[in-house]
Design a protein around this motif. Sequence first.
Motif, PDB file in Angstrom:
ATOM      1  N   THR A  42      53.859 -26.945  38.922  1.00 41.72           N
ATOM      2  CA  THR A  42      54.366 -27.964  38.104  1.00 41.72           C
ATOM      3  C   THR A  42      55.761 -27.361  37.138  1.00 41.72           C
ATOM      4  N   ASP A  79      57.027 -32.964  45.231  1.00 41.21           N
ATOM      5  CA  ASP A  79      55.969 -31.888  44.812  1.00 41.21           C
ATOM      6  C   ASP A  79      54.764 -32.339  46.045  1.00 41.21           C
ATOM      7  N   GLU A  80      54.056 -31.474  46.488  1.00 40.66           N
ATOM      8  CA  GLU A  80      53.002 -31.568  47.293  1.00 40.66           C
ATOM      9  C   GLU A  80      53.695 -32.251  48.883  1.00 40.66           C
TER      10      GLU A  80
END
Length: 247
Positions: free
Chosen positions: A53, A155-156
């Motif tokens: 993050t 993200d991800e």
Amino acid sequence: LKKFEELPISQYTLTGLKEAGFTEMTDIQQSSIMKALQGRDILGCAKTGSGKTLAFLIPALECLYRERWDRDDGVGVLIISPIRELAIQIFDVLCTIGKHHSFSAGLIIGGKDFEDEQKRIVTMNILVATPGRLLQHIEQTPAFDCSNVKCLVIDEVDRCLDMGFRKSLEHIVDALGSDRQNLLFSATVDDNVKKLASTTLQDPLYVNVTAEEDYVTPKTITQRYVVCELGQKLELLFSFLKSHLRA
Ligand code: ADP
Ligand code: MG
């Protein structure tokens, strides 16, 4: 570079990090933040819990800071997360480390009144969004313009693709301008992730900090073997198991 304070970043971000108690960078942060600050596109791979993050939030904040982004300049950073709960977590960290900046930030994850969100989304500089809801705004909110986005974060990525968001992501990327930095993060990198990366990123730096020990047998386990005739294999295994029974 091992500490956040050694990075060439704004006092605003640094103070936010300090107040939140962040001082030493994790591996993925050490390997990717500096490169991202230099403007590189990044495909970052590190397992869950490794600190991805901050690895994208710090460069994203600095990107707008350096652009002297103004509150009236519209959306400049887009952060996409496949799951609402994860988007909320990212938003919380963003508000914590970014609180000394003057940018506005919004959470676009559905579950709230769409019309109300349509009014608010056009006033936001940084959006943390799930793919479906964001696409809904791109298609149905005429005043929402994301063609000027300077930094795209996905993200991800592996989970986005597992959840069937490939087409949505492509549509979102199509709505953006080309003058932007791209930061993609994933816990795993397979062919599908690489494919999305190849169409989204420009001359990316591939950062993988997944240690080899994560895949091989733990060092505390001793491995032994016995060589025997094929015909004896089952019998030998059976007698081994019988003589090594544990309650
Ligand atoms: P990931 O996205 O890779 O799964 P997160 O970014 O959610 O990991 O971080 C996992 C945890 O580690 C969080 O609780 C976060 O606050 C903490 N963390 C991240 N970076 C640091 C750091 N540099 N120092 C201390 N704790 C950190
Ligand atoms: Mg994460």
